[in-house]
Design a protein around this motif. Structure first.
Motif, mmCIF file in Angstrom:
data_model
loop_
_atom_site.group_PDB
_atom_site.id
_atom_site.type_symbol
_atom_site.label_atom_id
_atom_site.label_comp_id
_atom_site.label_asym_id
_atom_site.label_seq_id
_atom_site.Cartn_x
_atom_site.Cartn_y
_atom_site.Cartn_z
ATOM 1 N N LEU A 56 0.867 -1.159 0.049
ATOM 2 C CA LEU A 56 -0.011 -0.045 -0.052
ATOM 3 C C LEU A 56 0.705 1.180 0.160
ATOM 4 N N PHE A 57 1.911 1.248 0.732
ATOM 5 C CA PHE A 57 2.881 2.442 0.673
ATOM 6 C C PHE A 57 3.556 2.650 -0.678
ATOM 7 N N HIS A 58 3.826 1.768 -1.444
ATOM 8 C CA HIS A 58 4.557 1.787 -2.754
ATOM 9 C C HIS A 58 3.447 2.268 -3.713
ATOM 10 N N ALA A 59 2.177 1.797 -3.345
ATOM 11 C CA ALA A 59 0.821 2.083 -4.383
ATOM 12 C C ALA A 59 0.671 3.743 -3.940
ATOM 13 N N LEU A 60 0.762 4.108 -2.825
ATOM 14 C CA LEU A 60 0.656 5.648 -2.511
ATOM 15 C C LEU A 60 1.752 6.394 -3.204
ATOM 16 N N MET A 61 2.805 5.617 -3.223
ATOM 17 C CA MET A 61 3.960 6.614 -4.023
ATOM 18 C C MET A 61 3.392 6.959 -5.344
ATOM 19 N N MET A 62 2.873 5.934 -6.140
ATOM 20 C CA MET A 62 2.695 6.106 -7.501
ATOM 21 C C MET A 62 1.374 7.035 -7.561
ATOM 22 N N TYR A 63 0.483 6.489 -6.579
ATOM 23 C CA TYR A 63 -0.807 7.204 -6.951
ATOM 24 C C TYR A 63 -0.735 8.745 -6.457
ATOM 25 N N LEU A 64 -0.086 9.280 -5.390
ATOM 26 C CA LEU A 64 -0.030 10.759 -5.107
ATOM 27 C C LEU A 64 1.139 11.331 -6.045
ATOM 28 N N GLY A 65 1.902 10.654 -6.478
ATOM 29 C CA GLY A 65 2.939 11.465 -7.523
ATOM 30 C C GLY A 65 2.291 11.743 -8.620
ATOM 31 N N SER A 66 1.364 10.770 -9.404
ATOM 32 C CA SER A 66 0.730 11.149 -10.484
ATOM 33 C C SER A 66 -0.464 12.272 -10.100
ATOM 34 N N ASN A 67 -0.782 12.515 -9.013
ATOM 35 C CA ASN A 67 -1.876 13.408 -8.762
ATOM 36 C C ASN A 67 -1.192 14.973 -8.562
ATOM 37 N N ALA A 68 0.051 14.807 -8.522
ATOM 38 C CA ALA A 68 0.852 16.052 -7.810
ATOM 39 C C ALA A 68 0.542 17.438 -8.579
ATOM 40 N N PHE A 69 0.148 17.360 -9.843
ATOM 41 C CA PHE A 69 -0.036 18.657 -10.506
ATOM 42 C C PHE A 69 -1.453 18.624 -10.812
ATOM 43 N N SER A 70 -2.262 17.659 -10.317
ATOM 44 C CA SER A 70 -3.785 17.948 -10.758
ATOM 45 C C SER A 70 -4.761 18.002 -9.682
ATOM 46 N N THR A 71 -3.945 18.551 -8.559
ATOM 47 C CA THR A 71 -4.944 18.788 -7.375
ATOM 48 C C THR A 71 -4.871 20.266 -7.000
ATOM 49 N N PRO A 72 -5.865 21.163 -6.549
ATOM 50 C CA PRO A 72 -5.545 22.314 -6.268
ATOM 51 C C PRO A 72 -4.596 22.781 -5.184
ATOM 52 N N SER A 73 -4.216 21.868 -4.288
ATOM 53 C CA SER A 73 -3.080 22.094 -3.330
ATOM 54 C C SER A 73 -1.860 21.421 -3.824
ATOM 55 N N VAL A 74 -1.180 21.962 -4.901
ATOM 56 C CA VAL A 74 0.137 21.407 -5.404
ATOM 57 C C VAL A 74 1.153 21.435 -4.347
ATOM 58 N N PRO A 75 1.665 20.292 -4.126
ATOM 59 C CA PRO A 75 2.895 20.357 -3.198
ATOM 60 C C PRO A 75 3.859 21.404 -3.124
ATOM 61 N N ARG A 76 4.606 21.892 -2.358
ATOM 62 C CA ARG A 76 5.656 22.775 -2.680
ATOM 63 C C ARG A 76 6.937 22.118 -3.023
ATOM 64 N N ASP A 101 -6.161 15.114 -1.575
ATOM 65 C CA ASP A 101 -6.805 14.195 -2.615
ATOM 66 C C ASP A 101 -8.390 14.421 -2.356
ATOM 67 N N THR A 102 -9.244 14.615 -3.344
ATOM 68 C CA THR A 102 -10.661 14.684 -3.282
ATOM 69 C C THR A 102 -11.384 13.243 -3.736
ATOM 70 N N ALA A 106 -15.020 13.719 -0.578
ATOM 71 C CA ALA A 106 -14.445 13.997 0.555
ATOM 72 C C ALA A 106 -13.158 14.143 0.427
ATOM 73 N N ASP A 107 -12.354 15.181 1.138
ATOM 74 C CA ASP A 107 -10.939 15.492 1.367
ATOM 75 C C ASP A 107 -10.303 14.612 2.025
ATOM 76 N N MET A 108 -9.345 14.318 1.424
ATOM 77 C CA MET A 108 -8.379 13.270 2.028
ATOM 78 C C MET A 108 -6.671 13.933 2.053
ATOM 79 N N LYS A 109 -6.574 14.173 3.336
ATOM 80 C CA LYS A 109 -5.110 14.966 3.551
ATOM 81 C C LYS A 109 -4.157 14.200 3.789
ATOM 82 N N TRP A 110 -3.249 14.251 2.827
ATOM 83 C CA TRP A 110 -2.039 13.402 2.927
ATOM 84 C C TRP A 110 -0.778 14.051 3.345
#
Length: 448
Positions: A56-76, A101-102, A106-110
């Motif tokens: 699950l940890f490694h799945a999160l790396m791929m999933y959140l990385g792919s969404n890094a530029f597609s969410t309103p709260s782009v990471p710094r 991530d929405t 629902a807001d999912m705050k990672w």
């Protein structure tokens, strides 16, 4: 500016004092007490779970990385990298970065955290997820499974297709395989249009059918028999299938496999999402049609010493359709042959070779696809003449493509093709008239 730095320093000193003077038990109690008055839950996903890798940890790396530029709260801060096994750049969260991530409204705050353990000389890494308590059931039953599913899709789409062979002289695949950068796709494959579309639809139906195969109690695999004269596009179709599915290719040379047990070992070491290819299966080993009483000719079979073992028909059948076949998912098996009638019917039945695809001599439809690909033309005054000639001779698509490649000028190239076809027609007048079978796709017969 000075007041801001003073405030930050004060907070840091206060935090250090609390850690030094407030007992750990009291800190835990205060945190638990504060938790009773908050509406949020926090879930921690570490990089390891019960002393093994946490998928699950490694799945999160791929999933959140792919969404890094597609969410309103782009990471710094975002990490980026690439290696030889992926097609595109891979992105991820840097340490102590956050992203929202929405999911289903629902807001999912990672947040991504890491800390170096000096005692163990190991960097501990983990993700923290905060969400409202009322979403707890949804997170467990829908959100986390969705992340795992999406990460698999992202990984499969971004992986580089590999080509593996057994031609090293040993009973094993070459270690890492080589990158398969074959340019053939279904867009550039010269093949009867209706047949091409049916093959694409069958492949797409197969990759979407995981739950269906499980429901009916069958192994998630699909078999294709490609047969027809040499040069009719069997190898090109395999390359187009691999690029369409993004599956690795395992090219199996049966004559290089020493025994049935070695064959079983090879299939056990194939990856999922792969295509097993056995080319010219009627020539590899003595697997000819038992019902027809055929025996391989001297030039069809690979000579073996009397004491040397070989793969048997029974061993091949058990490997592709026995209990061993369930040790892997999402696999395609492709056999090719120039002579379908030489193959034992036991190899051809449904469940082994589910679809039989006849790739025949060049038709006018195939020629027009080749002309568009090689010469960038869709019509020409010489097309009617070529259509008549193609109907009178047996010529493979490879031969036509070879003629079209000689000269880039359409007029000169088509004139050269006409001359080539006329020569073949004259040479064939003394022989029997050609009997061309159109390209077709047929379902395999039932069990035998």
């Amino acid at each position: 500016m000075g007041s801001s730095l003073s405030l930050i320093a004060s907070v840091a000193i206060l935090r250090s004092s609390i850690n030094d003077f407030v007992p750990q038990e009291m800190q835990s109690f205060l945190q638990e007490l504060a938790g009773r008055f908050t509406s949020e839950l926090t879930m921690v996903i570490s990089d390891s779970h019960e002393e093994s890798k946490n998928h699950l940890f490694h799945a999160l790396m791929m999933y959140l990385g792919s969404n890094a530029f597609s969410t309103p709260s782009v990471p710094r801060r975002i990490t980026v990298g690439k290696n030889e096994n992926i097609k595109a750049l891979a992105y991820g969260l840097d340490r102590n970065c956050k992203i929202v991530d929405t999911f289903l409204g629902a807001d999912m705050k990672w947040s991504y955290c890491s800390e170096f353990n000096s005692a163990l000389q190991y960097e501990m890494k983990w993700y923290e997820l905060r969400f409202h308590k009322r979403h707890a059931s949804m997170v467990r039953s829908k959100y986390l499974p969705y992340i795992i599913e999406m990460a698999k899709i992202i990984k499969d789409q971004n992986r580089v297709v590999k080509f593996h062979t057994t031609r090293g002289g040993r009973d094993g695949w070459n270690f890492k395989g080589i990158n398969l950068d074959h340019p053939m796709t279904f867009d550039t494959l010269a093949m009867d249009g209706n047949l091409k579309q049916k093959v694409i639809e069958d492949l797409d139906r197969f990759v979407r059918g995981k739950n269906y195969y499980r429901k009916i109690g069958k192994v998630w695999k699909r078999g294709y028999l490609l047969y027809g004269p040499p040069g009719t596009g069997k190898s090109s179709l395999i390359a187009a299938m691999a690029n369409h599915l993004n599956f690795d290719i395992y090219s199996l040379n049966l004559s290089a496999v020493s025994s049935d047990s070695s064959l079983e070992s090879l299939l056990l070491h194939m990856s999922n999402r792969s295509i097993l290819v056995v080319e010219d299966i009627d020539c590899s080993v003595e697997l000819q049609n038992r019902q027809a009483g055929d025996r391989p000719s001297d030039h069809d079979k690979t000579p073996r010493k009397p004491q040397e073992k070989a793969v048997t028909l029974s061993g091949l059948l058990n490997a592709i359709d026995g209990l061993l076949s369930c040790c892997g998912d999402e696999r395609v098996i492709v056999f090719t042959t120039n002579f379908k009638d030489r193959i034992d019917p036991a190899l051809l039945r449904a469940g082994r070779m589910d679809l039989h695809i006849n790739l025949s001599y060049c038709t006018f439809s195939t020629f027009k696809q080749l002309a568009e690909t090689y010469l960038d033309i869709c019509n020409h005054d010489l097309f009617p003449r070529i259509e008549k000639l193609i109907s009178e001779v047996q010529v493979s698509p490879a031969e036509v493509a070879g003629e079209l490649m000689k000269i880039r000028n359409p007029e000169t190239s088509l004139e050269g093709l006409c001359g080539f076809l006329e020569c073949k027609r004259e040479a064939g007048k003394s022989s029997a008239p050609p009997t061309s079978v159109p390209e077709s796709l047929e379902d395999a017969p039932g069990g035998v």
